[in-house]
Design an enzyme around this catalytic site. Structure first.
Site, PDB file in Angstrom:
ATOM      1  N   SER A 186      -8.815  13.636-105.250  1.00 19.21           N
ATOM      2  CA  SER A 186      -8.683  15.078-105.475  1.00 19.21           C
ATOM      3  C   SER A 186      -9.099  15.818-104.220  1.00 19.21           C
ATOM      4  O   SER A 186      -9.917  15.333-103.430  1.00 19.21           O
ATOM      5  CB  SER A 186      -9.581  15.526-106.637  1.00 19.21           C
ATOM      6  N   TYR A 199     -17.767  16.140-111.244  1.00 23.66           N
ATOM      7  CA  TYR A 199     -16.400  15.672-111.013  1.00 23.66           C
ATOM      8  C   TYR A 199     -16.149  15.488-109.520  1.00 23.66           C
ATOM      9  O   TYR A 199     -15.593  14.458-109.093  1.00 23.66           O
ATOM     10  CB  TYR A 199     -15.425  16.683-111.606  1.00 23.66           C
TER      11      TYR A 199
END
Length: 292
Positions: A186, A199
């Protein structure tokens, strides 16, 4: 003649609908409906005869990859949470419409035995395993001062880090030279948001995982790469619990809009295919122009 499109307006350009923060992460409850390439992706036989396992393959990026892989000629197994059965069945139908085998593997990958079994079952059901896409992930909006319960922190770590490790450990002895492992990282692994503290931690760790594993497995003939999505419109976004952010999601990218899952499929196909035979240890950014 190939038709080119303006990338700023190719897909929905906000504002997105206001979200009430209760979305459970299902495609049918995501408005507008994400584009997974159902009507647009055209294969060119780049993965004929391949056998793929995609974690989190029921919706979002995972569904787009499953569709693309199948239309390129691969048989596909997808792992997913049992409560996502409807999404998984819809994805399987799309794989089968492409004339390929679809294998459904429900289960919670935060359990080690389940994660390991998903690999073994995919290998057995597909008659081999040479593509492993580690895509399943979990995120929630977090408060300041690292105010995250240990239970929630553990869920993020076990979904985003433990499960990929368990699955790779189980898969590598089964994968022949020429196989490809692709990890969904990501932009959060490079430009972390405080609201996604835990995250972002896992996504940064996955970057190191890709690079170290690529160095380790290169001598065995197995390539390992990552794809780093930017703001992509999937059921995970309205399920994150940030209703005030959803309407403007993706508007800060240079292209001025969120991406669609279909716009990532080609990156995974490239990394899986023979076109990428000398590509390993790479993180391929698909971010709408945002820098890693």
């Amino acid at each position: 003649m190939t038709t080119i499109t303006d990338p700023r307006t190719k897909h929905l350009r906000g504002p997105l609908p206001q979200d009430d923060g209760t979305q459970p992460g299902l495609t049918e409850e995501t408005a507008p409906r994400p584009d997974h390439g159902e009507d647009s992706y055209q294969g060119s036989e780049r993965l004929v005869g391949r056998h793929a396992l995609i974690s989190g393959g029921d919706s979002g990026i995972g569904r787009a990859v499953a569709i693309a892989f199948a239309r390129e000629g691969a048989d596909v197994a997808i792992s997913y949470l049992p409560e996502e059965q409807g999404d998984a069945e819809n994805t399987a139908a799309l794989v089968e419409q492409a004339g390929r085998t679809a294998v459904l593997l429900p289960g919670d990958l935060t359990d080690e035995a389940t994660a390991r079994a998903s690999v073994a079952q995919a290998h057995e059901s597909l008659g081999g395993l040479d593509l492993l896409v580690l895509n399943a992930a979990y995120q929630k909006q977090r408060e300041n001062d690292a105010d995250i319960s240990t239970e929630e922190f553990d869920r993020v770590m076990r979904t985003n880090l433990y499960a990929p490790f368990w699955m790779v450990r189980e898969a590598l002895p089964l994968m022949p030279a020429g196989s490809s492992v692709i990890v969904t990282t990501s932009i959060q692994g490079f430009s972390p948001s405080p609201a996604l503290l835990d995250y972002a931690m896992t996504k940064a760790a996955l970057v190191a995982f890709v690079q170290a594993l690529a160095s380790q497995q290169g001598p065995e003939g197995i390539r390992v790469n990552g794809v780093a999505p930017g703001p992509i419109w999937t059921p995970l976004i309205p399920a994150t619990g940030w209703p005030e952010n959803v309407p403007k999601f993706g508007s800060g990218s240079p292209l001025g809009r969120p991406g669609q899952p279909a716009e990532l499929a080609g990156a995974y196909v490239y990394l899986a295919s023979e076109d990428a035979s000398y590509t390993s240890g790479t993180i391929l950014a698909v971010t709408g122009g945002e820098h890693l």
